[in-house]
Design a protein around this motif. Sequence first.
Motif, PDB file in Angstrom:
ATOM      1  N   MET A   1       0.844  -1.205   0.000  1.00  0.00           N
ATOM      2  CA  MET A   1       0.000   0.000   0.000  1.00  0.00           C
ATOM      3  C   MET A   1       0.879   1.256   0.000  1.00  0.00           C
ATOM      4  O   MET A   1       1.826   1.351   0.762  1.00  0.00           O
ATOM      5  N   ARG A   2       0.553   2.181  -0.892  1.00  0.00           N
ATOM      6  CA  ARG A   2       1.312   3.432  -0.967  1.00  0.00           C
ATOM      7  C   ARG A   2       0.375   4.579  -0.631  1.00  0.00           C
ATOM      8  O   ARG A   2      -0.574   4.863  -1.374  1.00  0.00           O
ATOM      9  N   LEU A   3       0.675   5.186   0.492  1.00  0.00           N
ATOM     10  CA  LEU A   3      -0.275   6.118   1.094  1.00  0.00           C
ATOM     11  C   LEU A   3       0.393   7.445   1.413  1.00  0.00           C
ATOM     12  O   LEU A   3       1.505   7.478   1.934  1.00  0.00           O
ATOM     13  N   VAL A   4      -0.304   8.539   1.093  1.00  0.00           N
ATOM     14  CA  VAL A   4       0.177   9.871   1.476  1.00  0.00           C
ATOM     15  C   VAL A   4      -0.816  10.441   2.492  1.00  0.00           C
ATOM     16  O   VAL A   4      -2.020  10.477   2.229  1.00  0.00           O
ATOM     17  N   LEU A   5      -0.300  10.833   3.655  1.00  0.00           N
ATOM     18  CA  LEU A   5      -1.167  11.389   4.702  1.00  0.00           C
ATOM     19  C   LEU A   5      -1.078  12.902   4.680  1.00  0.00           C
ATOM     20  O   LEU A   5       0.017  13.464   4.818  1.00  0.00           O
ATOM     21  N   LEU A   6      -2.231  13.564   4.557  1.00  0.00           N
ATOM     22  CA  LEU A   6      -2.273  15.025   4.492  1.00  0.00           C
ATOM     23  C   LEU A   6      -3.085  15.563   5.655  1.00  0.00           C
ATOM     24  O   LEU A   6      -4.012  14.902   6.137  1.00  0.00           O
ATOM     25  N   GLY A   7      -2.749  16.772   6.063  1.00  0.00           N
ATOM     26  CA  GLY A   7      -3.529  17.393   7.137  1.00  0.00           C
ATOM     27  C   GLY A   7      -2.687  18.444   7.806  1.00  0.00           C
ATOM     28  O   GLY A   7      -1.447  18.417   7.713  1.00  0.00           O
ATOM     29  N   PRO A   8      -3.318  19.387   8.480  1.00  0.00           N
ATOM     30  CA  PRO A   8      -2.566  20.465   9.138  1.00  0.00           C
ATOM     31  C   PRO A   8      -1.730  19.962  10.305  1.00  0.00           C
ATOM     32  O   PRO A   8      -1.924  18.832  10.771  1.00  0.00           O
ATOM     33  N   GLY A  14       1.409  12.109  12.114  1.00  0.00           N
ATOM     34  CA  GLY A  14       2.509  11.323  12.681  1.00  0.00           C
ATOM     35  C   GLY A  14       1.993  10.274  13.649  1.00  0.00           C
ATOM     36  O   GLY A  14       2.459   9.137  13.675  1.00  0.00           O
ATOM     37  N   THR A  15       1.012  10.671  14.454  1.00  0.00           N
ATOM     38  CA  THR A  15       0.440   9.782  15.466  1.00  0.00           C
ATOM     39  C   THR A  15      -0.202   8.560  14.805  1.00  0.00           C
ATOM     40  O   THR A  15       0.045   7.418  15.198  1.00  0.00           O
ATOM     41  N   GLN A  16      -1.002   8.792  13.779  1.00  0.00           N
ATOM     42  CA  GLN A  16      -1.696   7.673  13.134  1.00  0.00           C
ATOM     43  C   GLN A  16      -0.747   6.876  12.231  1.00  0.00           C
ATOM     44  O   GLN A  16      -0.891   5.661  12.110  1.00  0.00           O
ATOM     45  N   ALA A  17       0.221   7.557  11.633  1.00  0.00           N
ATOM     46  CA  ALA A  17       1.160   6.846  10.752  1.00  0.00           C
ATOM     47  C   ALA A  17       1.928   5.798  11.550  1.00  0.00           C
ATOM     48  O   ALA A  17       2.214   4.701  11.046  1.00  0.00           O
ATOM     49  N   HIS A  28       7.088   4.013   7.666  1.00  0.00           N
ATOM     50  CA  HIS A  28       6.522   5.355   7.852  1.00  0.00           C
ATOM     51  C   HIS A  28       7.613   6.356   7.507  1.00  0.00           C
ATOM     52  O   HIS A  28       8.644   6.394   8.179  1.00  0.00           O
ATOM     53  N   ILE A  29       7.391   7.142   6.476  1.00  0.00           N
ATOM     54  CA  ILE A  29       8.388   8.141   6.071  1.00  0.00           C
ATOM     55  C   ILE A  29       7.845   9.511   6.423  1.00  0.00           C
ATOM     56  O   ILE A  29       6.926  10.022   5.783  1.00  0.00           O
ATOM     57  N   SER A  30       8.394  10.101   7.489  1.00  0.00           N
ATOM     58  CA  SER A  30       7.969  11.436   7.924  1.00  0.00           C
ATOM     59  C   SER A  30       9.076  12.422   7.574  1.00  0.00           C
ATOM     60  O   SER A  30      10.203  12.287   8.061  1.00  0.00           O
ATOM     61  N   THR A  31       8.753  13.405   6.732  1.00  0.00           N
ATOM     62  CA  THR A  31       9.806  14.373   6.373  1.00  0.00           C
ATOM     63  C   THR A  31      10.191  15.206   7.601  1.00  0.00           C
ATOM     64  O   THR A  31      11.345  15.598   7.736  1.00  0.00           O
TER      65      THR A  31
END
Length: 192
Positions: A1-8, A14-17, A28-31
Amino acid sequence: MRLVLLGPPGSGKGTQAARLKEYLQVPHISTGDLLRAEVAAGTPLGVQAKEIMARGDFVSDEILLGMLEDRFARPDTANGFILDGYPRNLVQADALGVLLERIRQPMDFAVQLEVPTDLLVERIAGRAKAEGRDDDSPDVVRNRLDKYTSQTAPVIEYYRQHGQLTVVDGVGSLDEVFSRLIEALAPAKEVG
Ligand code: B4P
């Protein structure tokens, strides 16, 4: 699965990732985390990023893309990924599209976590107390939220117009939000 998480900031990306990574068995890749690691290691990039992040501004698109290319070159992304914190503007959205096409890893989902602003401010104030992150002070948070509205909100529209956007309600307990995310992603997980 390739997923992009968006939101303010404060929407729970980060918490849900961190939870989704266990569930989906993909990295989990967090910039934000990648940048904070550079800052902690005191690399030249980290020295440059430190001040920018402390103001709540965006680190340059070029730096971010280079960092992301390096991260995607690692073999653990072969079966997918959860990308958190990128793209944050339309230039980054285009760059991501080109990168994913080049590595033949098309995105399955862009998921927006929707949370009202007053709740974002409350959550970040809670983290400021608990963790003392440089960029969680009230002035900086205001700047981060402004940047989100002016630069990142158009990215959401971009994915909506491309028919790739799934919106998930981010208000509720960690478990409630996680259940909604899993429900939203279920059809793709069954396909593989
Ligand atoms: P990030 O690390 O991405 O910071 P963030 O937007 O605050 O999201 P984060 O994932 O950490 O927080 P979350 O919502 O999970 O970026 C930091 C900085 O790095 C940026 O300002 C920028 O300078 C730089 N940067 C990163 N990516 C970049 C890019 N692509 N381009 C340029 N610059 C970039 O959680 C927040 C709080 O809410 C936590 O305390 C959590 O416990 C709480 N929370 C979460 N869900 C909750 C819930 N359901 N109920 C109650 N509390 C909840």
